[in-house]
Scaffold this active site. Structure first.
Site, PDB file in Angstrom:
ATOM      1  N   ASP A   1       0.863  -1.180   0.000  1.00 54.87           N
ATOM      2  CA  ASP A   1       0.000   0.000   0.000  1.00 54.87           C
ATOM      3  C   ASP A   1       0.906   1.239   0.000  1.00 54.87           C
ATOM      4  O   ASP A   1       1.424   1.634   1.037  1.00 54.87           O
ATOM      5  CB  ASP A   1      -0.879  -0.017   1.250  1.00 54.87           C
ATOM      6  CG  ASP A   1      -1.740   1.234   1.395  1.00 54.87           C
ATOM      7  OD1 ASP A   1      -2.099   1.815   0.362  1.00 54.87           O
ATOM      8  OD2 ASP A   1      -2.037   1.604   2.539  1.00 54.87           O
TER       9      ASP A   1
ATOM     10  N   GLU B   1      -3.942  12.002   0.224  1.00 56.30           N
ATOM     11  CA  GLU B   1      -5.061  11.118   0.525  1.00 56.30           C
ATOM     12  C   GLU B   1      -6.352  11.891   0.774  1.00 56.30           C
ATOM     13  O   GLU B   1      -6.346  13.105   0.939  1.00 56.30           O
ATOM     14  CB  GLU B   1      -4.742  10.281   1.770  1.00 56.30           C
ATOM     15  CG  GLU B   1      -3.576   9.342   1.595  1.00 56.30           C
ATOM     16  CD  GLU B   1      -3.359   8.465   2.820  1.00 56.30           C
ATOM     17  OE1 GLU B   1      -4.220   8.481   3.711  1.00 56.30           O
ATOM     18  OE2 GLU B   1      -2.346   7.771   2.860  1.00 56.30           O
TER      19      GLU B   1
END
Length: 488
Positions: free
Chosen positions: A269, A302
């Protein structure tokens, strides 16, 4: 044109444009199959090695505000340029959450918590109080009754994750007079999460399961919680490249995150998604024989701050209309892997999706199912890159191998692995390195993304009604011939 002639033209067009007029789907199979064959797990893994080395030489991570991220982008851009792509690296500014303090101490135990999203800060130096640990039951910390016989006023609550939201655990603790609440994970991995800002009253943080166990052993001692952060406007870049061939008003856009957290190198990730996407672009090439242009995007940051949002805001509505669909991928090689496909038809109740998303889901799931790999619906994380496209009404789909949630016994029966353990036990931790990669899952998901990209590069008709190039050419040819005959 006479009514008879008009009927002939319309009839000819109907025959040409009917799905049965396609040559047995040969074009779709040709490109999709070639990409599945050419995108190999060995070459994808080579890109992961590059990301690991970049992290190792730049402080151990590739976070979006660091040299590791910038060097990762340069690596991607250089390889795309060497393959003939014209590459853009636009800048964007985002609100970075900068950590000022993250510490818990109680007796001889020390822990490094993760402040929950929207949590209030503690004062400098933290808040202190008796560490209160209610018994672990079916609803840990979810009800005031869980603290029966315990004095929580002025104390620090330590509860196990699960059964109810972080928000509810925080509200219950605040109502009982706690000065802070700590929620430790119920599986391996960091204590990630957020609380509803409208209900955020006391400092709240997440801990790993191991940290929770260590602190539980010193219940009743004085604990100090110091969690503080601030917002820091930060400028970063992202990478965009598009094939020089194919329709530019019906683009297939595929994207993935590149950056890691501040904690580790972020190989699963988000490295696996970026590595697969890069290798797919290199094998497709800058000038493939495609009906629709293919655009590749490599994002940073993000949530609502992601570069994907900045990118979409840079486009006019007409330019957004040029995007036929968006394909997202993240965490494709989790070591306790599951095979998740974004829920495009809302059959799992994750929320409405733009028209065409259900069709994308069927193509992803159909490919994996056809190889004997069962799939499940997921919403992945609706505060991520793809959320920006969903909000804009762009058909969206994607793949995900799981992260910090625990695999169930039913999922073990379906996919193998270990029940009660996170899909990715190293999710957003230091151990998310090259040793945290399941090559089988990586290979299967790379093949699925290659297949779907190749399919839609040829035709997006099932998503938005735009017929493939060969079908449109045949229709034009039919009209030309009829018109020529009529003029004689």
């Amino acid at each position: 044109m006479t009514k008879w002639r008009r009927a002939v033209v319309c009839g000819a067009l109907a025959v040409v444009l009917a799905p049965a007029a396609l040559p047995a789907g040969a074009a779709e199979a040709s490109l999709a199959d070639r990409l599945v064959r050419d995108v190999t797990v060995d070459q994808v893994h080579r890109h992961l090695i590059a990301f690991q080395r970049i992290a190792d030489r730049t402080g151990g991570n590739r976070a979006a505000h660091t040299a590791g991220y910038e060097q990762s982008l340069d690596y991607i851009a250089e390889r795309l340029r060497s393959a003939g792509f014209e590459v853009g690296t636009p800048s964007f500014t985002w609100d970075r959450v900068a950590v000022d303090a993250a510490a818990v101490s109680a007796g001889a135990v020390r822990a490094a918590p993760t402040q929950l999203g929207n949590s209030p800060n503690t004062p400098a130096g933290g808040v202190s109080g008796t560490l209160v640990v209610p018994p672990v039951d079916a609803t840990p910390g979810c009800e005031a009754a869980d603290y029966a016989g315990l004095e929580l006023r002025g104390g620090v609550a330590l509860v196990r994750r699960g059964s109810c939201t972080f928000t509810q655990k925080q509200v219950v603790a605040a109502d009982l007079g706690a000065v802070a609440v700590l929620v430790y994970n119920n599986v391996n991995g960091p204590g990630l999460g957020q609380i509803n800002p409208a209900s955020a009253r006391i400092p709240s943080a997440g801990l790993t399961a191991a940290e929770g166990a260590a602190l539980s052993a010193v219940a009743g001692t004085s604990a100090t919680v110091d969690i503080r952060n601030h917002i820091e406007p930060t400028t970063s870049r992202y990478v965009v490249a598009q094939t020089a061939t194919g329709r530019t008003d019906n683009v297939v856009l595929a994207g993935s995150q590149v950056d890691s957290t501040d904690i580790g190198p972020g190989i699963n990730d988000t490295g696996t998604g970026a590595a697969v996407l890069l290798e797919l672009a290199l094998k497709l090439g800058a000038r493939p024989k495609v009906g629709n242009a293919v655009r590749f995007a490599f994002w940073g940051a993000e949530g609502s701050n992601t570069a994907a949002g900045a990118y979409l805001r840079s486009l006019s509505f007409e330019e957004q209309l040029d995007i036929a669909l968006y394909l997202n991928s993240n965490s494709l090689a989790s070591t306790n892997a599951g095979y998740f496909v974004y829920d495009g038809d809302n059959s799992a109740g994750y929320g409405r999706m733009p028209y065409g998303s259900a069709q994308i889901e069927r193509v992803f799931a159909g490919y994996l199912n056809g190889r004997g790999i069962p799939t499940e619906d997921t919403n992945f994380d609706r505060a991520w890159d793809h959320t920006q496209f969903i909000t804009a009404g762009i058909p969206t789909g994607g793949l995900y191998a799981g992260s910090h949630f625990a695999k169930t016994p039913a999922q073990v029966a379906k996919w193998g692995g270990t029940a009660g353990v996170s899909f990715d036990p190293c999710h957003q931790q230091r151990c998310d390195h090259l040793g945290n990669v399941d090559r089988t899952a990586l290979d299967r998901n790379a093949d699925a993304l290659a297949h779907v990209t190749g399919t839609y590069a040829t035709s997006t008709e099932d998503v938005n009604g735009v017929p493939p190039r060969a079908q449109r050419a045949a229709a034009r040819s039919a009209v030309t011939k009829i018109t020529a005959a009529e003029s004689r």
